[in-house]
Scaffold this motif. Structure first.
Motif, PDB file in Angstrom:
ATOM      1  N   GLN A 147       0.819  -1.209   0.000  1.00 26.05           N
ATOM      2  CA  GLN A 147       0.000   0.000   0.000  1.00 26.05           C
ATOM      3  C   GLN A 147       0.852   1.259   0.000  1.00 26.05           C
ATOM      4  O   GLN A 147       0.498   2.264  -0.613  1.00 26.05           O
TER       5      GLN A 147
ATOM      6  N   PHE B 242       1.876   1.873  -3.474  1.00 29.38           N
ATOM      7  CA  PHE B 242       0.729   2.373  -4.242  1.00 29.38           C
ATOM      8  C   PHE B 242       0.431   3.830  -3.897  1.00 29.38           C
ATOM      9  O   PHE B 242       0.143   4.643  -4.778  1.00 29.38           O
ATOM     10  N   GLN B 243       0.506   4.161  -2.602  1.00 25.76           N
ATOM     11  CA  GLN B 243       0.197   5.519  -2.166  1.00 25.76           C
ATOM     12  C   GLN B 243       1.199   6.526  -2.726  1.00 25.76           C
ATOM     13  O   GLN B 243       0.824   7.613  -3.165  1.00 25.76           O
TER      14      GLN B 243
ATOM     15  N   TYR C 103      -4.595   0.711  -5.033  1.00 26.61           N
ATOM     16  CA  TYR C 103      -4.643   1.114  -3.624  1.00 26.61           C
ATOM     17  C   TYR C 103      -5.961   0.693  -2.979  1.00 26.61           C
ATOM     18  O   TYR C 103      -5.983   0.147  -1.866  1.00 26.61           O
TER      19      TYR C 103
ATOM     20  N   SER D  42      -3.587   2.362   6.913  1.00 25.06           N
ATOM     21  CA  SER D  42      -3.685   3.140   5.677  1.00 25.06           C
ATOM     22  C   SER D  42      -3.326   4.596   5.933  1.00 25.06           C
ATOM     23  O   SER D  42      -2.570   5.215   5.179  1.00 25.06           O
TER      24      SER D  42
END
Length: 1332
Positions: free
Chosen positions: A305, A308-309, A360, A420
């Motif tokens: 993640q 992806f972020q 994401y 997250s």
């Protein structure tokens, strides 16, 4: 369950002067920007009011009473939460933590004496030190809260034993019921105050970080070269604004839940302890192993993640940069017919962003899946291991374990969100740290001395300067500069395009890094940039620029700068609000306003960069005489000009060529044969046809001179709002539109049905219902199958119990995955569809929309609102559906045990509805205010970046920073109140829930002989979460409505009226149209809006095919309005325009604009390459592009560049001079080769020699085309076949009438003609120049 995000707070510091904030409410009320004078009651609230948030009651009551809250209704924040109190401390600690190796001298008051050099970890430490006491206190509260949460699960076993009649002492069940009430209330109370305190910290940190980024931007080089990557796609605009709009918000959101990152381990430890005490070591070890497995799986997924972020934010940056540039240059794109191409470019970048967004979001699905099934699988393995090892399970033990799992479920359920947020915050923290560590403008070579300390105003000794902040590269833009200027001298700087004139002023200002040499500057200075920088606000705000009003000097300045007549025409005079980038002013008006700003400040040294290029000949002469030779007669003035007629009065003339000073001296001294200066003067003489010899010395009477000082209305742009007869005048830029009252149902319905007609939402609800049934069913199965005590035989065998439970667990896994996938799919699709719809609507909006709408409002919807729609709204909607179904399940179980509990449940529901309805008016209005107040935060930042050189030249950094701090605080005030309002609501509802739950326990004990202990125990287990579930429902309802405001705002921009169709299939012109280029105008009347006056009054004329037409007139006579009518940027009120016999109103805009060519007044280049700037639609070959560069005198310049046609063009073409940008614009029309070419003051930014070359190029390559020229230089229209003279506004006439239309020679024959007077002014000025 809360994600209430707050901001930084408002000022209460009485030492801070009240500053005007034009961006906050655009001049409607300066006090309104300050808001209420009263500090929030929270600061002085008593104990009871603080505990129950009762200090908020007056604001909630006011919101119910009024339909709309204004910023004036929202109290100020206390000193600790205001950035005025927190920022100095934050900056001090950040500088202390920075590297000590990066000290910079604090020269000229710029900078802070030390450059920030920090990392993400270093920045996090500073954040901690800013609020360490509160963080430690809230950590203590969090631990107490966690301990309290596990008291009830531990006591469940004892209470079930009481229900079975085995009490350890009399009335034990009632004592336990009271204990349950006390612990649940304490849990509620601690949670609300802990979260509210963390939100305050988040507010503070968001505020100080935003201001720190702004503070940093004030010290960055104006050209932002260090932010350009190797493709030239960097730039301060998009990335810095994205940091303010997204990254700072992300960090704030994480801070609220920062304790959750470590509390999960405490919670798991307590849960395992309870399992060990109730079920033994093996069960607790098994539970720990499964929990560890899920946490490790989530950890691995979070690493993905993070990747992806990072890529998502990078792609968002790229999209925002192009969006900012496109919106800033929409008028140019409309002229060229390129707007849809640029929209496609944005949508293409959006596709890349969507790819990362999809990865994401589906990563979140996997994390949510593992988290959602965690408690069920932990229970499965725990109970399975007990049965496998032969450990007997009793009903009480099972309920205690289930209650423990349910308490543990929430932190594990929220773990993906927390992780997250952690990932996002880590990425954002690194980005912000990198921005704060950027190299600042090096100015240690500039020695600023106080006025009077030296006879020399300016001295440069052996100076070499570069535009590269890394001076070790030694790529000098200016070489061997030696210049000495005494006080009171007038110094004129001239030279060809790209020779280094503007760079010379920049090095004097300290805006260019010094390679070698010294610069001494004695006195205060003011700067007038070549490209006018006008701030959003009133005309008066822009002229005063932070200085106190001196009415006598103010009037003198207005008179000298020819602004008085302008202000008389404007409906609100000098209180007229100027739109973004001066959108409702002409180029000449903008130039004269910033000149007035400089003159009003009464400094020692004036630096003027081509101040006369944007005004006509008469106005230019007036400015030169009244300003340079009048008000500034005793001042030092260094001015750049392309018009050599303004050099004869200079005490010293500096001639630039290729970055060097090639001649210095007085006019006659340097006017020697073969010199560069004589070439410039020769070009001026050559530009004057010999037919003017008899006219050039024509005298100009005082009456004629008076007529030159007229208003410069709008230069084809929207009027300020001067009303038509009988209508009230209106400002151009109005307050941002916002809805009032509750968010309407159509907004929800539009959001729901956007994705596949709403079918996904129905499936989501179905999956949630099935999931809840399976969860309750699985727990009931365990309770029913387990014996009530060791003495009772089990109903079914252990293997049967686990097979059925495992089957139900499998169903739970499937439904969890389906539900999470449906949530993401629905939100993802909706965000994509609405974004595209919004962009298509914006790009088809009429030009008047962009004139009246600051780009910050549009960018806010493209960034903050869009992010909310992509990630926050789907999760809140999912939470609402799940919590409503869970609440229904809890109530159903409780009423099954004892229907009497409904006596309290029903009033509880009504109380929840009443409180929610009472709370929502304040919540809605505060949320809307927050969104409205956010736009100025972005807008002011953006405006500052574009005008940083001007701000620094006036030493106004401190004032701008304080103004920005006020804007940031104004944004934070509603968010602070909003966060408190949510706590006010939840605390009351959860207290009622605790009372209801306790009533159920008492009833259960009273009716224990007539109820099933299994059902009662299950109801008790679920009842422990009643307050949390009810709070979750109400929170999600309220939060969904506040978040839906983002959808409401986006939908506002999907219903903007559109301009005409791009293509009209029934009326498509031939591909060769226009063949001849004849333009016929019949009774053309134009106004910019129904409430505004006419700009053109019945213009009727014909431009013959293949002829050169010059359009002249005093500034403000409607020349550029006529050009806009040709391109249909504004539609006629009456009348029509025919081109080659075709009514242009009958054909599509794309067909029209793509067949015409224009070189606009403001030379515009876009970020990318030279090739993409000349040929953005990729229609031409490299050979054609090189040929065009040769024709526009740029071939040699581009060949010197390493990447040739692929050489980088920075944001807004900042690495090209104004003149070079204008030549690129010429290249575009040479490539296009249209039969109709319009030049709107196209050579204002080039020297006379280059102007002559351009005119010769146009004459040669467009000899058979219709050439329409608007020019301030009379030489540009003297060789026209026809001249159209439009009237201007005066005491006895209106603008926009045809005064004269004939050939130049005929008009010049009459000494009384208006055209003859215009020419006489220009030629007499040139004659004076040549006489020297």
């Amino acid at each position: 369950m809360e994600t209430i995000r707050s901001g930084s707070e408002k000022i209460t510091n009485q030492d801070v002067p009240i500053l005007e904030e034009p961006l906050l409410d655009h001049g409607n009320s300066k006090d309104k920007a300050r808001g209420g004078d009263a500090v929030t009651a929270y600061e002085n609230a008593g104990f009871f009011d603080t505990v129950f948030f009762s200090w908020l009651n007056p604001l909630l009551a006011l919101a119910v009473e009024k339909s709309t809250l204004e910023i004036d209704d929202v109290p100020q924040l206390g000193p600790s939460n205001s950035v005025f109190g927190a920022f100095p401390l934050f900056r001090t600690r950040l500088l202390e933590s920075s590297s000590q190796d990066d000290n910079h001298d604090d020269v000229g008051g710029r900078g802070h004496g030390k450059r920030v050099a920090t990392t993400a970890v270093g920045l996090a430490k500073v954040y901690f030190m800013l609020a360490w006491k509160e963080i430690i206190w809230t950590a203590f509260l969090a631990i107490i809260y966690t301990l309290v949460c596990y008291v009830a699960p531990y006591l469940v076993d004892s209470f079930v034993q009481c229900l079975n009649g085995r009490e350890a002492f009399p009335n034990q069940g009632y004592v336990l019921a009271l204990t349950f009430f006390a612990t649940t209330f304490l849990e509620v109370f601690i949670r609300r105050h802990w979260i509210f305190r963390m939100q305050q910290i988040g507010i503070r940190i968001r505020g100080v970080t935003t201001v720190m980024l702004y503070d940093k931007s004030l010290t960055l080089p104006s050209w932002s070269s260090q932010l350009q990557d190797e493709q030239g796609s960097g730039g301060s605009g998009g990335e810095l604004l994205n940091a303010v709009a997204v990254d700072v918000e992300t960090i704030q959101g994480f801070i609220v839940y920062i304790h959750d990152t470590w509390l999960i381990f405490v919670q798991i430890g307590l849960a395992l302890l309870i399992l060990y005490m109730k079920l033994g070591l093996l069960a607790s070890v098994g539970a720990f192993g499964v929990t560890l497995f899920f946490m490790m799986a989530n950890f691995l997924l979070m690493k993905l993640q993070e990747k992806f972020q990072k890529n998502l934010m990078k792609s968002k940056d790229n999209r925002m940069k192009v969006t900012i540039e496109t919106l800033s240059n929409m008028r140019v794109l409309r002229f060229q017919g390129w707007e849809m191409s640029f929209m496609s470019k944005i949508l293409q970048l959006r596709k890349v962003e969507i790819q990362w967004l999809k990865k994401y979001l589906y990563g979140i699905v996997l994390i949510g899946f593992f988290t959602g099934i965690g408690p069920t699988l932990v229970a499965l393995f725990t109970f399975g291991s007990c049965i496998y090892m032969g450990i007997p399970l009793e009903m009480g033990q099972i309920f205690s374990a289930l209650a423990t799992f349910r308490v543990l479920q929430e932190p594990i359920f929220l773990l993906p969100d927390t992780l997250s947020l952690l990932v996002q915050a880590k990425v954002s923290l690194a980005r912000i740290a990198s921005f704060l560590s950027l190299d600042e403008l090096l100015n240690n070579g500039l020695e600023k001395l106080p006025f009077g300390s030296s006879d020399t105003a300016l001295e440069i000794i052996d100076g070499s300067f570069t535009w590269d902040n890394n001076i070790s590269n030694n790529t000098a833009a200016l070489n061997d500069i030696n210049l000495k200027v005494s006080h009171g001298m007038k110094v004129g700087i001239c030279g060809t395009v790209g020779s280094g004139k503007s760079s010379l002023l920049s090095c004097i200002l300290g805006e260019m890094p010094r390679i070698s040499g010294d610069v001494k500057f004695c006195g205060t200075n003011a700067y007038v940039s070549q490209s006018p920088w006008i701030q959003s606000g009133t005309v008066q705000d822009n002229i005063l620029f932070g200085k106190n009003m001196d009415r006598q000097r103010y009037d003198q300045v207005l008179e000298a700068c020819s602004l008085k007549k302008d202000l008389e025409i404007l409906s609100f005079g000098d209180q007229t609000v100027i739109g973004e980038k001066g959108i409702n002013l002409s180029g000449g008006q903008k130039q004269r306003i910033q000149l007035a700003r400089a003159v009003y400040h009464d400094v020692d040294i004036y630096l003027l960069d081509d101040p006369f290029s944007a005004v006509d000949a008469h106005t230019g002469s007036h400015l030169f005489k009244e300003v340079l030779l009048g008000l500034l007669s005793g001042k030092t003035v260094i001015y750049v000009t392309h018009q050599v007629e303004f050099l004869n009065a200079a005490d010293l003339i500096v001639v630039m060529k290729n970055g060097k000073i090639v001649q210095v001296g007085k006019y006659n001294e340097i006017l020697v044969p073969g010199s560069d200066f004589i070439q410039l003067v020769g070009a001026q003489v050559a530009a004057l046809p010999s037919t003017l010899d008899d006219n050039k010395a024509a005298p100009i009477s005082s009456d004629n001179t008076e007529t030159i000082i007229i208003n410069e209305n709008v230069n084809g742009k929207v009027d300020d709002g001067g009303g038509a007869v009988g209508s009230a005048p209106q400002q151009l830029v109005k307050d941002e539109e916002r809805e009032s009252g509750r968010v309407r149902f159509p907004v929800y319905w539009e959001y729901i049905k956007t994705a596949y007609g709403g079918s996904l939402v129905l499936l989501m609800i179905l999956a949630s219902i099935i999931l809840q049934i399976l969860q309750i069913g699985s727990n009931y199965w365990l309770a029913w199958a387990a014996p009530s005590s060791k003495d009772v035989n089990p109903v079914v065998s252990g293997s049967t119990l686990m097979i059925v439970y495992a089957s139900l667990a499998l169903g739970i896994c499937f439904c969890t995955l389906a539900q999470n996938s449906l949530v993401v799919a629905a939100g993802y699709k909706t965000a994509i569809v609405l974004f595209k719809k919004m962009m298509e609507t914006i790009f088809r909006a009429p030009m008047s929309f962009f004139d009246a709408t600051p780009s910050g409002r549009i960018l806010n919807r493209c960034s903050t609102d869009q992010s909310a729609m992509e990630t926050r709204i789907p999760s809140v909607l999912d939470g609402l559906i799940c919590d409503i179904i869970a609440l229904a399940g809890v109530i159903a179980l409780m009423s099954t045990v004892a229907w009497e509990v409904l006596v309290l449940v029903i009033p509880l529901i009504f109380a929840a509805i009443w409180y929610q309805q009472y709370y929502m008016p304040a919540s809605r209005e505060l949320s809307r205010l927050s969104r409205v107040c956010e736009a100025p935060v972005i807008q002011f930042f953006k405006e500052t970046i574009s005008g940083i050189t001007t701000i620094r030249s006036y030493d106004q950094e401190s004032r701008f920073q304080q103004t920005y701090m006020k804007i940031v605080d104004a944004y934070s005030r509603p968010e602070f109140q909003l966060a408190a309002a949510m706590k006010w609501l939840l605390l009351r509802l959860e207290t009622f829930s605790s009372i209801t739950f306790s009533f159920l326990l008492v009833l259960s004990m009273y009716l224990r002989n007539s109820i099933d202990p299994a059902i009662a125990g299950l109801a008790l287990t679920y009842g422990l979460t009643l307050s949390r579930t009810l709070a979750g429902v109400v929170w999600c309802l309220c939060h969904l409505e506040t978040k839906m405001i983002s959808v409401e705002r986006i939908l506002q921009y999907t219903s903007i009226p559109s301009e005409g169709p791009l293509i009209v299939q029934k009326h498509r012109p031939d591909s060769s149209w226009p063949v001849r280029g004849e333009i016929s105008i019949h009774n053309l009347q134009i106004r910019y809006a129904p409430h505004l006056p006419l700009i053109l009054h019945g213009v009727t004329c014909t431009f013959p095919a293949g002829k050169k037409i010059g359009i002249v007139g005093r500034t403000g006579s409607g020349k550029s309005t006529l050009i806009q009518a040709l391109f249909r940027l504004v539609e006629p009120t009456t009348g029509c325009i025919f081109i080659d016999g075709i009514d242009i109103s009958s054909i599509g805009l794309q067909d029209l604009r793509s067949r015409l060519s224009i070189i606009p007044q403001d030379p515009t280049m876009f970020q990318g390459t030279i090739r993409s700037n000349l040929d953005p639609l990729e229609q031409y070959t490299d050979a054609q592009i090189w040929d065009t560069l040769e024709k526009c005198q740029l071939g040699d310049e581009v060949r010197k560049m390493e990447k040739k046609l692929d050489s980088n063009v920075h944001e807004n073409g900042e690495n090209w001079s104004m003149g070079q940008r204008q030549l690129i614009c010429l290249g575009r029309v040479l490539l296009k080769k249209s039969k109709v070419l319009i030049l709107d003051e196209a050579t204002a930014s080039v020297d006379t020699n280059t102007d002559n070359l351009i005119q010769q190029t146009l004459k040669h390559h467009f000899s058979d085309c219709t050439l329409v020229t608007i020019a301030h230089r009379i030489t540009s229209v003297l060789d026209s076949d026809m001249v159209l003279l439009l009237s201007h506004v005066s005491a006895d006439s209106l603008a926009g009438f045809v005064m004269e239309y004939d050939s130049p020679s005929r008009l010049l024959e009459s000494k009384s003609s208006s055209f003859s007077k215009l020419v006489a002014e220009y030629t007499s000025r040139s004659a004076d120049s040549n006489a020297h």
